[in-house]
Scaffold this motif. Sequence first.
Motif, PDB file in Angstrom:
ATOM      1  N   LEU A   1      -5.898  13.751  -7.208  1.00 18.93           N
ATOM      2  CA  LEU A   1      -4.314  12.859  -7.009  1.00 18.93           C
ATOM      3  C   LEU A   1      -4.566  12.989  -5.824  1.00 18.93           C
ATOM      4  O   LEU A   1      -4.492  11.521  -5.546  1.00 18.93           O
ATOM      5  CB  LEU A   1      -3.525  13.160  -8.417  1.00 18.93           C
ATOM      6  N   ALA A   2      -4.153  14.241  -5.198  1.00 18.34           N
ATOM      7  CA  ALA A   2      -3.581  13.226  -3.812  1.00 18.34           C
ATOM      8  C   ALA A   2      -4.901  12.888  -2.903  1.00 18.34           C
ATOM      9  O   ALA A   2      -4.519  12.437  -1.764  1.00 18.34           O
ATOM     10  CB  ALA A   2      -3.443  14.480  -3.766  1.00 18.34           C
ATOM     11  N   LEU A   3      -5.959  13.493  -3.407  1.00 17.34           N
ATOM     12  CA  LEU A   3      -6.962  13.174  -2.864  1.00 17.34           C
ATOM     13  C   LEU A   3      -7.121  10.972  -2.851  1.00 17.34           C
ATOM     14  O   LEU A   3      -7.385  10.181  -2.020  1.00 17.34           O
ATOM     15  CB  LEU A   3      -8.339  13.505  -3.293  1.00 17.34           C
ATOM     16  N   ARG A   4      -6.870  10.711  -3.631  1.00 16.20           N
ATOM     17  CA  ARG A   4      -6.706   8.950  -4.476  1.00 16.20           C
ATOM     18  C   ARG A   4      -5.712   8.529  -3.380  1.00 16.20           C
ATOM     19  O   ARG A   4      -6.235   7.870  -3.032  1.00 16.20           O
ATOM     20  CB  ARG A   4      -7.052   9.594  -5.635  1.00 16.20           C
ATOM     21  N   ALA A   5      -4.714   9.387  -3.538  1.00 15.77           N
ATOM     22  CA  ALA A   5      -3.323   9.074  -3.147  1.00 15.77           C
ATOM     23  C   ALA A   5      -3.866   8.600  -1.910  1.00 15.77           C
ATOM     24  O   ALA A   5      -3.757   7.225  -1.240  1.00 15.77           O
ATOM     25  CB  ALA A   5      -2.369   9.228  -3.075  1.00 15.77           C
ATOM     26  N   PHE A   6      -4.521   9.685  -0.395  1.00 11.86           N
ATOM     27  CA  PHE A   6      -4.760   9.419   0.899  1.00 11.86           C
ATOM     28  C   PHE A   6      -6.355   8.598   0.765  1.00 11.86           C
ATOM     29  O   PHE A   6      -6.002   7.290   1.896  1.00 11.86           O
ATOM     30  CB  PHE A   6      -4.288  10.467   1.428  1.00 11.86           C
ATOM     31  N   GLY A   7      -6.653   8.916   0.472  1.00 12.95           N
ATOM     32  CA  GLY A   7      -8.419   8.714   0.156  1.00 12.95           C
ATOM     33  C   GLY A   7      -7.916   6.397  -0.003  1.00 12.95           C
ATOM     34  O   GLY A   7      -8.231   6.274   1.366  1.00 12.95           O
ATOM     35  N   LEU A   8      -7.605   6.380  -0.975  1.00  9.45           N
ATOM     36  CA  LEU A   8      -6.771   4.380  -1.059  1.00  9.45           C
ATOM     37  C   LEU A   8      -6.238   4.571   0.576  1.00  9.45           C
ATOM     38  O   LEU A   8      -6.568   2.843   0.321  1.00  9.45           O
ATOM     39  CB  LEU A   8      -6.317   4.713  -2.478  1.00  9.45           C
ATOM     40  N   ALA A   9      -5.019   4.692   0.799  1.00  8.74           N
ATOM     41  CA  ALA A   9      -3.716   4.798   1.225  1.00  8.74           C
ATOM     42  C   ALA A   9      -4.272   4.409   2.728  1.00  8.74           C
ATOM     43  O   ALA A   9      -4.766   2.982   3.369  1.00  8.74           O
ATOM     44  CB  ALA A   9      -3.036   5.624   1.220  1.00  8.74           C
ATOM     45  N   PHE A  10      -6.018   4.892   3.520  1.00  3.79           N
ATOM     46  CA  PHE A  10      -6.641   5.083   4.710  1.00  3.79           C
ATOM     47  C   PHE A  10      -7.514   3.613   3.975  1.00  3.79           C
ATOM     48  O   PHE A  10      -7.244   2.476   5.096  1.00  3.79           O
ATOM     49  CB  PHE A  10      -7.500   6.547   5.024  1.00  3.79           C
TER      50      PHE A  10
ATOM     51  N   VAL B   1       0.888  -1.446  -0.128  1.00  3.41           N
ATOM     52  CA  VAL B   1       0.460  -0.144  -0.094  1.00  3.41           C
ATOM     53  C   VAL B   1       1.098   1.059   0.271  1.00  3.41           C
ATOM     54  O   VAL B   1       0.411   2.369  -0.406  1.00  3.41           O
ATOM     55  CB  VAL B   1      -0.477  -0.189   1.187  1.00  3.41           C
ATOM     56  N   GLY B   2       1.927   1.237   0.700  1.00  5.62           N
ATOM     57  CA  GLY B   2       2.513   2.044   1.168  1.00  5.62           C
ATOM     58  C   GLY B   2       3.244   2.675  -0.554  1.00  5.62           C
ATOM     59  O   GLY B   2       3.510   3.944  -1.353  1.00  5.62           O
ATOM     60  N   LEU B   3       3.545   1.613  -0.663  1.00  4.57           N
ATOM     61  CA  LEU B   3       4.443   2.017  -2.370  1.00  4.57           C
ATOM     62  C   LEU B   3       4.000   2.567  -3.669  1.00  4.57           C
ATOM     63  O   LEU B   3       3.691   3.507  -4.349  1.00  4.57           O
ATOM     64  CB  LEU B   3       4.776   0.515  -3.417  1.00  4.57           C
ATOM     65  N   VAL B   4       2.359   1.716  -3.583  1.00 10.18           N
ATOM     66  CA  VAL B   4       1.777   2.573  -4.935  1.00 10.18           C
ATOM     67  C   VAL B   4       0.940   4.063  -4.149  1.00 10.18           C
ATOM     68  O   VAL B   4       0.876   4.441  -4.979  1.00 10.18           O
ATOM     69  CB  VAL B   4       0.058   1.959  -4.924  1.00 10.18           C
ATOM     70  N   THR B   5       0.978   4.666  -2.534  1.00 11.25           N
ATOM     71  CA  THR B   5       0.429   5.349  -2.712  1.00 11.25           C
ATOM     72  C   THR B   5       1.548   6.947  -2.810  1.00 11.25           C
ATOM     73  O   THR B   5       2.183   7.936  -3.056  1.00 11.25           O
ATOM     74  CB  THR B   5       0.354   5.612  -1.000  1.00 11.25           C
ATOM     75  N   ALA B   6       2.976   6.729  -2.538  1.00  9.54           N
ATOM     76  CA  ALA B   6       3.917   6.899  -2.721  1.00  9.54           C
ATOM     77  C   ALA B   6       4.080   7.165  -4.346  1.00  9.54           C
ATOM     78  O   ALA B   6       4.608   8.193  -5.312  1.00  9.54           O
ATOM     79  CB  ALA B   6       5.422   6.068  -2.372  1.00  9.54           C
ATOM     80  N   GLN B   7       3.784   6.147  -5.492  1.00  6.40           N
ATOM     81  CA  GLN B   7       4.027   6.241  -6.589  1.00  6.40           C
ATOM     82  C   GLN B   7       2.766   7.462  -6.656  1.00  6.40           C
ATOM     83  O   GLN B   7       2.863   8.949  -7.832  1.00  6.40           O
ATOM     84  CB  GLN B   7       3.068   5.166  -7.669  1.00  6.40           C
ATOM     85  N   ALA B   8       1.755   7.387  -6.056  1.00 11.03           N
ATOM     86  CA  ALA B   8       0.416   8.358  -7.035  1.00 11.03           C
ATOM     87  C   ALA B   8       1.124   9.751  -6.513  1.00 11.03           C
ATOM     88  O   ALA B   8       0.751  10.947  -6.854  1.00 11.03           O
ATOM     89  CB  ALA B   8      -1.056   8.412  -5.811  1.00 11.03           C
ATOM     90  N   LEU B   9       2.080   9.652  -4.943  1.00 10.92           N
ATOM     91  CA  LEU B   9       2.654  11.334  -4.659  1.00 10.92           C
ATOM     92  C   LEU B   9       3.359  11.928  -5.757  1.00 10.92           C
ATOM     93  O   LEU B   9       3.177  12.576  -5.226  1.00 10.92           O
ATOM     94  CB  LEU B   9       3.403  10.882  -2.871  1.00 10.92           C
ATOM     95  N   ILE B  10       4.266  10.646  -6.130  1.00  8.00           N
ATOM     96  CA  ILE B  10       4.747  11.788  -7.064  1.00  8.00           C
ATOM     97  C   ILE B  10       4.648  11.847  -8.580  1.00  8.00           C
ATOM     98  O   ILE B  10       4.557  13.332  -8.591  1.00  8.00           O
ATOM     99  CB  ILE B  10       6.235  10.586  -7.421  1.00  8.00           C
ATOM    100  N   LEU B  11       3.039  11.390  -8.886  1.00  3.77           N
ATOM    101  CA  LEU B  11       2.327  11.445  -9.819  1.00  3.77           C
ATOM    102  C   LEU B  11       2.509  12.956  -8.987  1.00  3.77           C
ATOM    103  O   LEU B  11       2.172  14.135 -10.107  1.00  3.77           O
ATOM    104  CB  LEU B  11       1.464  10.471 -10.204  1.00  3.77           C
ATOM    105  N   VAL B  12       2.166  13.105  -8.108  1.00  4.24           N
ATOM    106  CA  VAL B  12       1.142  14.622  -7.512  1.00  4.24           C
ATOM    107  C   VAL B  12       2.003  15.925  -7.888  1.00  4.24           C
ATOM    108  O   VAL B  12       2.287  16.516  -7.966  1.00  4.24           O
ATOM    109  CB  VAL B  12       0.390  14.516  -5.926  1.00  4.24           C
TER     110      VAL B  12
END
Lengths: 203, 647, 485
Positions: free
Chosen positions: A56-65, A26-37
């Motif tokens: 994108l940020a919303l989705r990164a954090f939302g999904l991570a949670f 989960v951390g890895l895909v979130t990190a990817q999304a944050l890079i995109l942000v």
Amino acid sequence: MNGFVIWLMILLGLAEVMVKRRTVAVGLVTAQALILVGFAISEANSIDRLIIAGALALRAFGLAFLYIYLIRRTHEVTPVIASIGPLSRAGIAISLSLALIWLFGSTTLVTPDTSKAVLVLVVFGVVTVITRRATLLQVLGIVLIENGLALSALVIPGGSSLFIEIGVTLDLILMSLVASAFHFRIFSEFGTANAGALRSLRD
Amino acid sequence: MIFDILLLSLAVIFIGGGLVLVKQLFKLAFFVQSFGSLLLTIVGIFVVASREDSGAQFTDKFHPQFGIDPLSGLFLIVLGIVAIPVLVFSGSYLDSDSKRDRVIACLSAAFIIILAGTVCARDPITLLGGWELMTIIPASIILIAHGNDKSVRRSGFIYVAITHIGGVGTWIAVILLAKYGVMGGGTHLHEGSPIQIAIVLSSLIGMGTKAGLMPMHVWLPRAHPAAPAPVSALMSGVMINIPIYLLIRVLVYWCRPLPVWVGIVVLTLGAVSAVGGVVYALFERQLKKLLALSSIENMGIITLGLGASLALTAHGKNDWAAIALAAALLHIINHSIFKSLLFLSAGTFEKTAKQLHIDRLSGLVHSLPVVGVSFFIGVMAISGLPPLNGFISEWLTIQSLIHVSTYGNFADGTIGAISLVAMAATVTLALFCFTKVIGLVLLGKEQFPRKKESSDSLLMGISTLFLALLCIILGLIPALYFGRLMQIAPWSSNKVSLLVLNLPGTGSLSPLCLGAILISGTFVLFLLRSNRSAKAAPTWLCGQKLTSKLYWSGSGFTKPARMILEPIIRPTRKITRVEELGITQSIEYEGEVPHLIESKLYSPISTWFMKVATIIRRVQSGSLGSYAAYLIGLIFVLLIAFRLGIL
Amino acid sequence: MTDVRSIEILAAATVGCPILCALLICFLSEQKILIFSKIAGIGTGCFGILLSSLLILDRRLQFDNKWIILDYRSAITIAVISIIGALSVGASFQYMKTQKDSIVGEHRRIRAYYIGIFLFWAITFAVPMAANIGFAWLLIEATTAMSALLVGFSGKKRALEAGWKYLILTSMGLGVALLGISLLASKIPVLGLNGMTWSAMHDFSGSHQEAMIIYIIIASGLATKIGWAPVHNWLPDAHSEAPPPVSGMLSAALLPTVLIVAWRFEIGFGAIIGRQSAQRIFILFGILSIAIAIPFLWQSLPWKRMLAYSSLENMGILALGIGFGNPIAIAGVVIHILGHAIAKSYGFYTSTPLFRHEPNAYRHTASGIARSSPALGVAMGTALGTLAAIPPSPLFISEVFIVFGGIESGHAVAAVIAVLLLALVFLGISHSLIELLAGKSFAHRVNVRFTRIEYLSFFFVVIALLGLTVVAFWLPSSHFIKALV
């Protein structure tokens, strides 16, 4: 887009293929999304771009949670082990993506590098779905594909559509919510969130 | 006008088919239907006699169109003339109290309408639709009648399956005919062009399967006996003629001129079916199955006539080609009459004896005199004995085959000669086979007590007698209508004269004289017979009271033939001796003549297909991972194919 | 101009109506939902039918802007979606009354189900109207999420498994399709994603080779959602385990809807890489799908699973028809879409009374139904017989048309293979049909008596199918088909 970011995305993707624990994945895909942000903000030239970054940020954090919540609620007594070892997984993923890049030849997005990165991420995502058994990791495979596609959407010339980007984000969230509903039910019915147990439907 | 009468007659049958569902009107409904069939016959006779087309012409467009021409008219006659007695018979054979029988009656009316519709169809889509329904409706009748029996369900499935697989040929042929504008008469195909060959071969497969030609016949001996007797009569008497009708359309009308080898192929198919059918009929012990196998034989004879016609046209012998074609058409008429007669009689036998194993039937001519005598006449006709109708058409076919071998080149001449031999063998074996049937079924000790005459058995008797009379009449006056049959051929030819079948270059045959001589000769012999009868004497004086165990059995009677043919037909037998304390208590004998095409050709193929299917089914393994892998595999395969230039 | 405005409003209403219904259902009581849903279903269906018939009758009403496209293709699809949607909502009533299992709690069961089905219906309506390619993709993905929940609605193990596989596989496939779409967008430089409509595909600036690769990627991705072999594997699972009304919608409405989208791609790419090459991929998928369905149809399958495999076969036939692409084949495709939709959905609906009649039918082959319950047997037999293309089924005519179209368009080999494969398919279906009607029956069954509404729907289906057969003869020469080719 510079080479470092691209390689970082790819390496995170590879790590995603190889990783064992769901939390790390989960951390890895979130990190990817944050890079995109970060990428979206750094190249922001309009308000649309900023909104996209926000989405994108919303989705990164939302999904991570959401995923972390799922992992905590569905504690596996024995970890779900993939059918193939991590190194072999990486091997398959890399060779498949190289083969696909070769087959694509000169068909590219704007720059050859980004285009290849997108292909690699999509292949990594598919390989994750193929080789992993834990239901959550299969969902993460799809998130990996979507990360790659988000990358491609950011570099398409002529500007990406705000409407579509937000739509994709919403879609991914919707899909994740549905998947988590299934994840819960599968866990409570089968006692384990293991897609390998789902083999009663066959001919 | 005549087309309107055709529609009227179908409407009458339709109404009759609806009325049959009402219990109180059951009998009446059948008379309504037979009236409709009578109209159908009249329409057919009128069209054949006047040689006028009516209704629409053939078209390549996909719009339902109907019409009649002499060829269709001829098949309408066949349909009508069989349907009248069959319907009268059904009225007493089927039970008005049983809902199931009422549905069967309704479906058989639909069957008649569909058969007429197929014969009159003038466009590709109606033709194919009728073709499909022609299979499906009898199949559903079989299932409604005996569907609770697993083996019948299996027969029904094999019937539908094989005719459908073969039907692929019909589909392709009809679609090609429509595509290239041949059906509408706009274009003529060049002799030997690839399209022509494709059409000819696919229609031979498609229509040959449905006609029950060997080696595509395996469904026929299973399906026909499984149906109720009247439906069996319609199937064997009418339905399997329809593919021949289409074959004539394709080969004789639409695809002219054809290369000689087509004639050779058709002759070969005919010869194989004729001999094969009669050989297996000879060793068959179930009466209806025997009759079904004999249908294969007769389809073979018809096909021989057709093949002779094709070979003769290729050599420009138009007169003889027309005679050969007319012989085939005549045999279609004759076969439909005596075969439906035999099936209807078998139905009455089954009602009386509750079974149809020929070794266990005997003396039925005593139990059922009217039906028995009709059956006897039918059997004489099917064996090709003069002065009955079967003799005429078989004689004409033989004459045509002689001319094929005379006029042909080396290849078709040889095949013509071989076919001639095959035809002769067929006629002989058929006589052998049906002598067995007569001896075992009709003659012998009366086993089943004669019932009181009821109106039901009267109607059954009348319908069989009607067909038997037709056998006699058509046998005596063939020359009256043979000329009309010759004119059905799409080329002009010299007519043969009336009353005497005067064939060019062969001499003539006067069936009436022949009949008169034979009948008077038989009468004289009858008068001269002595009155001998065997007396029962004690066993040690070599006399014994006749018990049924001492009668001929079917297998005993045909044993010589079986021994001669052993290398080809590979009969199997199993003798078990049951012993107790060193004394033989009983001996069990099981003998069988296996249908080799079924066991050596069809079973291995179907087993192989089922095996492959099992392997392919592993695709659906249940594992999500493998399904996902198929996606990536698909993309790779397509991309590689594209890179290699395949896509 | 006012006409065009009003048709736009009607289109919005068609999509909006089911959404509104879903919202209303949130606030109604359980009993009222059951009544309301029937009226709402018919109402929504009427909107859709009105829209599609207006579009078909008056060509001037059709239009195409940046976001909405309303043409003949949309019209056919909308017609199918409205009919099948209304029927499915109607059939849900019986299902809800007889089946008590659900993925959500007992007290929320009815509400959740109807909200789900109306939302799913709304999204499906929107797919054929979407003019923007990205937007169309988005909607298709949304149908997956909505319908996956409905597939797993019963909450049973097998349903969960089917729903999960459906969700993951189609999301993945659509991900691949999106890859293709973004590659496509990058080759239409001026417009970007925002202006990437179906008509904008003319402005493709890449090479022929690039176009072909993109086309392959998009086609493979969409194939997953359409259920073309070899990426059909979720289809038999999802369609057999979903509640019967949902199976009906998935099989009869959703599959053709996505197929229409793929068809639009075929036309768009056809202009770039040449019609022949674009069609070849469709023909390939068509042959493959029919062929793969054969071995599965040859075995004894539970009723719904068999119908699901028959969907695979029918999607193959449609692919073939579109691949052949001449007027007569396209006429066949239109008839086939409609006929298949009616017969297939009706087949699925009959499984509700079937499970009442024979609870084992869930896992075992349905046999001897006509023996133990004649009305039900006739209904099921009609559905299956129609699907087996026994004349006068409209599918018989459409298959003849498609095969004829194949030979006429020069794909004689493909057409001949198709006829052979169809005959092999027929073997399997006819065997099932024989066993279904006349096979072994069991004593514990009770004769299911049809209610008046069930008889009415049976006659409606029969008349609709026969009507379609009649219309079919007139279709190939109509303007309608000429506009579609």
